[in-house]
Design an enzyme around this catalytic site. Structure first.
Site, PDB file in Angstrom:
ATOM      1  N   LYS A 182     -12.020   0.332  -0.215  1.00  0.00           N
ATOM      2  CA  LYS A 182     -11.653   1.575  -0.952  1.00  0.00           C
ATOM      3  C   LYS A 182     -12.970   2.437  -0.590  1.00  0.00           C
ATOM      4  O   LYS A 182     -13.541   2.198   0.320  1.00  0.00           O
ATOM      5  CB  LYS A 182     -11.507   1.246  -2.510  1.00  0.00           C
ATOM      6  CG  LYS A 182     -10.374   0.305  -2.638  1.00  0.00           C
ATOM      7  CD  LYS A 182      -9.128   1.193  -2.610  1.00  0.00           C
ATOM      8  CE  LYS A 182      -7.863   0.616  -2.803  1.00  0.00           C
ATOM      9  NZ  LYS A 182      -6.688   1.328  -2.352  1.00  0.00           N
ATOM     10  N   ASP A 222      -6.706   1.149  -8.644  1.00  0.00           N
ATOM     11  CA  ASP A 222      -7.765   2.048  -8.807  1.00  0.00           C
ATOM     12  C   ASP A 222      -8.852   1.783 -10.164  1.00  0.00           C
ATOM     13  O   ASP A 222      -9.729   2.430 -10.319  1.00  0.00           O
ATOM     14  CB  ASP A 222      -7.271   3.452  -8.817  1.00  0.00           C
ATOM     15  CG  ASP A 222      -6.788   3.803  -7.345  1.00  0.00           C
ATOM     16  OD1 ASP A 222      -7.031   3.057  -6.311  1.00  0.00           O
ATOM     17  OD2 ASP A 222      -5.918   4.724  -7.287  1.00  0.00           O
ATOM     18  N   SER A 278       0.801  -1.164   0.026  1.00  0.00           N
ATOM     19  CA  SER A 278      -0.084  -0.040  -0.090  1.00  0.00           C
ATOM     20  C   SER A 278       0.780   1.210   0.184  1.00  0.00           C
ATOM     21  O   SER A 278       1.790   1.246   0.793  1.00  0.00           O
ATOM     22  CB  SER A 278      -0.753   0.048   1.035  1.00  0.00           C
ATOM     23  OG  SER A 278      -1.227   1.348   1.471  1.00  0.00           O
TER      24      SER A 278
HETATM   25  C1  S3P Z   1      -2.820   5.926  -3.215  1.00  0.00           C
HETATM   26  C2  S3P Z   1      -2.784   4.599  -3.076  1.00  0.00           C
HETATM   27  C3  S3P Z   1      -3.473   3.588  -3.492  1.00  0.00           C
HETATM   28  C4  S3P Z   1      -4.659   3.852  -4.345  1.00  0.00           C
HETATM   29  C5  S3P Z   1      -5.439   5.194  -3.889  1.00  0.00           C
HETATM   30  C6  S3P Z   1      -4.215   6.310  -3.802  1.00  0.00           C
HETATM   31  C7  S3P Z   1      -1.968   6.994  -3.114  1.00  0.00           C
HETATM   32  O1  S3P Z   1      -4.199   3.174  -1.930  1.00  0.00           O
HETATM   33  O2  S3P Z   1      -5.736   3.067  -4.324  1.00  0.00           O
HETATM   34  O3  S3P Z   1      -6.334   5.549  -4.732  1.00  0.00           O
HETATM   35  O4  S3P Z   1      -2.055   8.107  -3.512  1.00  0.00           O
HETATM   36  O5  S3P Z   1      -0.948   6.724  -2.274  1.00  0.00           O
HETATM   37  P1  S3P Z   1      -3.600   2.045  -1.088  1.00  0.00           P
HETATM   38  O6  S3P Z   1      -2.256   2.560  -0.800  1.00  0.00           O
HETATM   39  O7  S3P Z   1      -4.145   2.005   0.140  1.00  0.00           O
HETATM   40  O8  S3P Z   1      -3.656   0.582  -2.082  1.00  0.00           O
END
Ligand code: S3P
Length: 436
Positions: free
Chosen positions: A344, A317, A169
């Site tokens: 999400k 996403d 993540s």
């Molecule tokens: C993001 C990381 C992702 C993504 C989110 C934006 C970011 O989430 O799904 O829309 O800007 O770091 P996760 O890190 O929870 O997977």
């Protein structure tokens, strides 16, 4: 409640730009705020999520000119210049804002309360509370899963840790790295697979002491960040809606200009190519720390495919719009390793399975993904579940939706679509500009 009606469309043709990348916009304003000097950011996403981040920083004493627009001038206050906010920081719908700002504010001499809308208040924060607590921060949320509001208490300082994250993540990685800028010693984060690396690229660009070694990233505290002017590339996650629209509407050919093509984000290009889409990526160049290109997609008959592991992570996403590509394709698409989608902006697996069924698509939900049998999409009345990406995906499905109940006069009706502006202000106008 805003309602969107989309009718079956003729070919989409022409070229467009999409708004600035959401992930990069958040980071540009956060890092510009704690840098020394003035950063000019162009192409900032004037969508609600990134504007909420900017407002939170303004509430902590950062002067930001142009707030609400796409050209920002950020007068950095230096690593230790943020002031205690006067009240709770409301981050609306934005998971990136609350998680990254928690890292930035953990271990300060002042406290803060971070909260958000009804959807954000249902998203688990233990994933950041745990590593930040290991660093010595005093941070907690509500209940076992540490739902927002999150309370950060003033503390005398934090220490570097070596953290192996159980999930890949970028929000967790970035929260820990941002806290690491303030920690005693070195902070290392290791993840199972490489998530998006915008924080690392931008930190290096601004002079942080950051090292990467395979799946590990380390930052050493006690340094300083230097203000840099920065152009935010177009958001590939927004471009994805127009890419799939061009791929599924017969006769289409669409170019999306100046889009970010960071390799940790380009899963959608690889997946659509696996599905037999005709995509060309031209004019590849580097502007600052991020690669940019023009992407052209032409209509072709798509086929089903298998999506899992790193390929899925690089398109995390894009799941809702991939569902629409799969629904329009010939054959079966299987998506696995996608359990993160349940936490999400909505439970995207349940939301998309439910809405796909309504539009006549045969779909089976699994604990960590979905099996979609491609075929005909039929017009119906559907719901966004409060999720901007679900709303836009259903709108794209409407471009090829046949029939429908008579009272709908053939169009797809999508309920609750005001959330589209969280990430893609001007989405409907962009689609219309291609319908010539
Ligand atoms: C993001 C990381 C992702 C993504 C989110 C934006 C970011 O989430 O799904 O829309 O800007 O770091 P996760 O890190 O929870 O997977």
């Amino acid at each position: 409640m805003e309602i969107l009606k989309i009718n079956i469309s003729g070919p989409l043709r022409g070229s467009v730009r999409v708004p600035g990348d959401k992930s990069i916009s958040h980071r540009a304003v956060m890092l510009g705020a704690i840098a020394e000097g003035t950063s000019r950011v162009s192409g900032f996403l004037a969508g609600e999520d990134s504007v909420n981040t900017a407002r939170a920083l303004a509430a902590m004493g950062v002067e930001i000119e142009g707030l609400g627009g796409t050209e920002l001038v950020i007068n950095g206050v230096g690593l230790h210049g943020l002031k205690a906010p006067g009240g709770a920081l409301d981050l609306g719908n934005s998971g990136t804002s609350i998680r990254l700002l928690s890292g930035l504010l953990a271990g300060r001499g002042f406290g803060a309360v971070l909260t958000g809308d009804q959807y954000l208040r249902k998203r688990p924060m233990t994933r950041i509370v745990k590593p930040l607590s290991m660093m010595g921060a005093m941070i907690s949320g509500q209940g076992e899963k540490n739902y927002p509001p999150l309370e950060i208490k003033p503390c005398g300082g934090i220490k570097g840790i070596d953290y192996s994250s159980p999930i890949s993540s970028a929000q967790v990685k970035s929260a820990v790295l941002l806290a690491g800028l303030y920690a005693d010693g070195t902070t290392t984060v290791t993840e199972p697979m490489k998530s998006r690396d915008h924080t690392e690229r931008m930190l290096k660009h601004m002079g942080a002491d950051l090292k990467e070694d395979g799946l590990s990233v380390s930052v050493t505290g006690g340094g300083r960040l230097v203000a840099r002017d920065f152009m935010v590339p177009g958001d590939l996650s927004s471009a994805a809606f127009l890419m799939v629209a061009a791929a599924i509407v017969p006769g289409s050919k669409v170019t999306i200009k100046d889009v970010g093509i960071n390799p940790t984000r380009t899963g959608i290009i690889d997946i659509l190519r696996l599905m037999n889409a005709h995509i060309t990526v031209d004019n590849v160049r580097n502007d600052g720390p991020e690669p940019i290109a023009d992407i052209t997609v032409e209509y072709s008959r798509l086929g089903g495919t298998d999506i899992c592991g790193e390929l899925f992570l690089r398109a995390i996403d894009e799941f809702p719009i991939i569902c629409i590509a799969a629904a329009a394709a010939k054959g079966v698409t299987v998506i696995r390793d996608a359990a993160e989608l349940r936490v999400k902006e909505s439970d995207r697996i349940a939301a998309m399975a439910g809405e796909l069924s309504k539009i006549g698509v045969k779909v089976a939900e699994t604990p960590d993904g979905m099996i979609i049998h491609g075929g005909t999409i039929r017009a119906a009345e559907v719901d966004s579940h409060g999720d901007h990406r679900v709303a836009m995906s259903l709108a794209v499905a409407g471009l090829i939706a046949e029939g429908g109940e008579s009272r709908l006069t053939g169009g797809m009706i999508i309920n609750d679509t005001e959330n589209i502006k969280t990430s893609f202000p001007g989405f409907v106008e962009s689609l219309q500009s291609l319908q010539n």
